[in-house]
Scaffold this motif. Structure first.
Motif, PDB file in Angstrom:
ATOM      1  N   PHE A  26      79.284  93.573  58.003  1.00 44.35           N
ATOM      2  CA  PHE A  26      79.261  94.145  59.350  1.00 44.35           C
ATOM      3  C   PHE A  26      77.878  94.609  59.811  1.00 44.35           C
ATOM      4  N   LEU A  27      76.971  94.829  58.887  1.00 45.38           N
ATOM      5  CA  LEU A  27      75.676  95.394  59.254  1.00 45.38           C
ATOM      6  C   LEU A  27      74.562  94.363  59.132  1.00 45.38           C
ATOM      7  N   PRO A  28      73.562  94.421  60.003  1.00 46.38           N
ATOM      8  CA  PRO A  28      72.356  93.617  59.772  1.00 46.38           C
ATOM      9  C   PRO A  28      71.770  93.988  58.417  1.00 46.38           C
ATOM     10  N   TRP A  29      71.185  93.022  57.722  1.00 43.91           N
ATOM     11  CA  TRP A  29      70.756  93.267  56.360  1.00 43.91           C
ATOM     12  C   TRP A  29      69.785  94.450  56.217  1.00 43.91           C
ATOM     13  N   PRO A  30      68.785  94.633  57.069  1.00 47.19           N
ATOM     14  CA  PRO A  30      67.906  95.789  56.889  1.00 47.19           C
ATOM     15  C   PRO A  30      68.670  97.119  56.925  1.00 47.19           C
ATOM     16  N   TRP A  31      69.658  97.228  57.819  1.00 45.46           N
ATOM     17  CA  TRP A  31      70.453  98.451  57.887  1.00 45.46           C
ATOM     18  C   TRP A  31      71.349  98.569  56.652  1.00 45.46           C
ATOM     19  N   CYS A  32      71.956  97.468  56.283  1.00 40.51           N
ATOM     20  CA  CYS A  32      72.839  97.473  55.126  1.00 40.51           C
ATOM     21  C   CYS A  32      72.071  97.870  53.871  1.00 40.51           C
ATOM     22  N   PHE A  33      70.862  97.359  53.720  1.00 39.76           N
ATOM     23  CA  PHE A  33      70.108  97.665  52.507  1.00 39.76           C
ATOM     24  C   PHE A  33      69.710  99.140  52.476  1.00 39.76           C
ATOM     25  N   ARG A  34      69.402  99.712  53.627  1.00 37.11           N
ATOM     26  CA  ARG A  34      69.116 101.155  53.654  1.00 37.11           C
ATOM     27  C   ARG A  34      70.348 101.940  53.196  1.00 37.11           C
ATOM     28  N   PHE A  35      71.514 101.495  53.639  1.00 37.96           N
ATOM     29  CA  PHE A  35      72.760 102.144  53.213  1.00 37.96           C
ATOM     30  C   PHE A  35      72.963 101.977  51.705  1.00 37.96           C
ATOM     31  N   TYR A  36      72.706 100.791  51.193  1.00 35.31           N
ATOM     32  CA  TYR A  36      72.814 100.551  49.755  1.00 35.31           C
ATOM     33  C   TYR A  36      71.859 101.461  48.978  1.00 35.31           C
ATOM     34  N   ARG A  37      70.641 101.604  49.479  1.00 35.16           N
ATOM     35  CA  ARG A  37      69.671 102.460  48.782  1.00 35.16           C
ATOM     36  C   ARG A  37      70.155 103.907  48.765  1.00 35.16           C
ATOM     37  N   TYR A  38      70.731 104.365  49.852  1.00 31.85           N
ATOM     38  CA  TYR A  38      71.291 105.725  49.878  1.00 31.85           C
ATOM     39  C   TYR A  38      72.409 105.848  48.840  1.00 31.85           C
ATOM     40  N   CYS A  39      73.302 104.869  48.812  1.00 30.19           N
ATOM     41  CA  CYS A  39      74.412 104.913  47.859  1.00 30.19           C
ATOM     42  C   CYS A  39      73.910 104.915  46.419  1.00 30.19           C
ATOM     43  N   SER A  40      72.835 104.182  46.158  1.00 28.53           N
ATOM     44  CA  SER A  40      72.339 104.067  44.787  1.00 28.53           C
ATOM     45  C   SER A  40      71.793 105.387  44.245  1.00 28.53           C
ATOM     46  N   GLN A  41      71.534 106.345  45.125  1.00 27.34           N
ATOM     47  CA  GLN A  41      71.061 107.662  44.683  1.00 27.34           C
ATOM     48  C   GLN A  41      72.219 108.561  44.240  1.00 27.34           C
ATOM     49  N   GLN A  42      73.449 108.120  44.451  1.00 27.45           N
ATOM     50  CA  GLN A  42      74.620 108.932  44.131  1.00 27.45           C
ATOM     51  C   GLN A  42      75.062 108.643  42.699  1.00 27.45           C
ATOM     52  N   SER A  43      75.069 109.657  41.860  1.00 24.51           N
ATOM     53  CA  SER A  43      75.321 109.451  40.438  1.00 24.51           C
ATOM     54  C   SER A  43      76.757 109.022  40.136  1.00 24.51           C
ATOM     55  N   TRP A  44      77.694 109.238  41.079  1.00 22.68           N
ATOM     56  CA  TRP A  44      79.071 108.834  40.828  1.00 22.68           C
ATOM     57  C   TRP A  44      79.264 107.328  40.943  1.00 22.68           C
ATOM     58  N   LEU A  45      78.341 106.639  41.575  1.00 27.22           N
ATOM     59  CA  LEU A  45      78.491 105.193  41.781  1.00 27.22           C
ATOM     60  C   LEU A  45      78.265 104.460  40.463  1.00 27.22           C
ATOM     61  N   ARG A  74      71.883 100.988  39.632  1.00 27.55           N
ATOM     62  CA  ARG A  74      73.015 101.036  40.568  1.00 27.55           C
ATOM     63  C   ARG A  74      72.747 100.170  41.791  1.00 27.55           C
ATOM     64  N   LEU A  75      71.510 100.171  42.269  1.00 32.53           N
ATOM     65  CA  LEU A  75      71.165  99.363  43.438  1.00 32.53           C
ATOM     66  C   LEU A  75      71.348  97.878  43.144  1.00 32.53           C
ATOM     67  N   THR A  76      70.909  97.455  41.968  1.00 32.55           N
ATOM     68  CA  THR A  76      71.078  96.047  41.605  1.00 32.55           C
ATOM     69  C   THR A  76      72.554  95.679  41.539  1.00 32.55           C
ATOM     70  N   GLN A  77      73.367  96.558  40.952  1.00 32.99           N
ATOM     71  CA  GLN A  77      74.801  96.292  40.879  1.00 32.99           C
ATOM     72  C   GLN A  77      75.409  96.167  42.277  1.00 32.99           C
ATOM     73  N   LEU A  78      75.049  97.089  43.146  1.00 33.89           N
ATOM     74  CA  LEU A  78      75.633  97.111  44.485  1.00 33.89           C
ATOM     75  C   LEU A  78      75.219  95.884  45.288  1.00 33.89           C
ATOM     76  N   VAL A  79      73.949  95.523  45.227  1.00 28.76           N
ATOM     77  CA  VAL A  79      73.482  94.341  45.963  1.00 28.76           C
ATOM     78  C   VAL A  79      74.121  93.076  45.401  1.00 28.76           C
ATOM     79  N   ASP A  80      74.234  93.000  44.080  1.00 30.57           N
ATOM     80  CA  ASP A  80      74.846  91.813  43.476  1.00 30.57           C
ATOM     81  C   ASP A  80      76.292  91.656  43.925  1.00 30.57           C
TER      82      ASP A  80
END
Length: 297
Positions: A26-45, A74-80
């Motif tokens: 749903f998101l343009p990739w630059p926006w989506c990747f910023r969201f992924y980077r935010y998520c990757s900072q969360q230790s529960w992920l 975590r970022l690599t896992q999420l992007v993959d």
């Protein structure tokens, strides 16, 4: 596993395999990747997987900043995981915009073996091959519901990913176990074969010794032995993720020396080691690392 624990596990799989990575639809990739980077900072992920991988990695390599290492893992896992949805819903225009190519080109010979590793974000390599008119059969371990005990979402996610691998590669997956006739048929049909070589010895048959992390380790030898016997050109490739921009970099080697299986295994191990020195959190199999040092001849 009790009902409540199972529901928690299923909810976690839904969140980590579908909902969060699926925002790529749903998101343009630059926006989506910023969201992924935010998520990757969360230790529960991907908490359990990340903690297990960090513990295993620290026994093998020095890690100066564990928090940053974990965030990158975590970022690599999420992007993959997100690449499943990107590959399914984005055209080659996305590939041309966000994927860079370094090294050599794919071999001109239509039948070749492309070796990679459980490192980085490799799914777009199949789309890149397809964009060059190259049909590619992916060699994979077979799985069924018994491989995902009481994890229905993970099972259906894996089935969907397999279908996308087949769609991206323009041909059916070849499963290990009696795969030689199908591999030879794919080569005879002018197709490429892509495979992951960093598989623990307990999951394969014969292995060859290589040096990984300055220790004696073991990699499967069947596929590279076949390539040597049949005079099939062999290349290695990786798809790296830029953790700052979200761009991918597909690096392809020139054809590797394929006259001796042992030499070829050592060359591939050296290429893997170079990738690890650049980005160790990009390896998905850290939690299995000790298995690579165990093999009964």
């Amino acid at each position: 596993m009790g009902l409540l624990s199972r529901l928690r596990r299923e909810f976690k799989d839904l969140l980590e395999l579908v909902v969060l990575p699926g925002t790529a639809i749903f998101l343009p990739w630059p926006w989506c990747f910023r969201f992924y980077r935010y998520c990757s900072q969360q230790s529960w992920l991907y908490r359990a997987l990340t903690e297990q991988s960090l513990a295993a990695a620290r026994k093998i390599i020095p890690i100066d900043d564990p928090a940053r290492w974990c965030a990158t893992y975590r970022l690599t896992q999420l992007v993959d995981h997100g690449d499943l949805y990107l590959s399914r819903f984005r055209s080659d225009r996305w590939l041309r915009k966000y994927l860079d190519l370094t090294g050599a080109n794919w071999p001109k010979h239509p039948s070749f073996l492309a070796i990679t590793f459980h490192w980085g974000t490799g799914l777009w390599s199949l789309r890149h091959l397809r964009s060059h008119g190259i049909a590619t059969a992916f060699l994979s371990a077979r799985f069924d519901k018994s491989s995902f005990v009481k994890r229905r979402i993970a099972y259906y996610y894996s089935r969907l990913r397999t279908r996308e691998v087949e769609r991206a590669g323009l041909t059916k997956v070849i499963y290990k176990g009696g795969s030689v006739p199908r591999l030879l048929e794919a080569f005879r049909q002018g197709k490429a074969v892509a495979a992951l070589i960093d598989v623990p010895p307990r999951e394969v048959g014969t292995c060859l010794p290589v040096t990984l992390f300055q220790r004696r380790a073991w990699w499967p030898s069947g596929l590279i032995g076949l390539a040597v016997r049949e005079h099939i050109p062999v290349v290695a490739f990786t798809v790296a993720l830029d953790p700052e921009t979200g761009r991918r970099c597909l690096h392809i080697t020139a054809p590797l020396p394929a006259h001796d299986p042992q030499q070829l295994a050592e060359v591939l191990a050296g290429y893997f080691s170079e990738a690890m020195s650049r980005d160790s959190p990009a390896w998905h199999f850290w939690w299995l690392v000790e298995e690579f040092f165990k093999y009964e001849i």
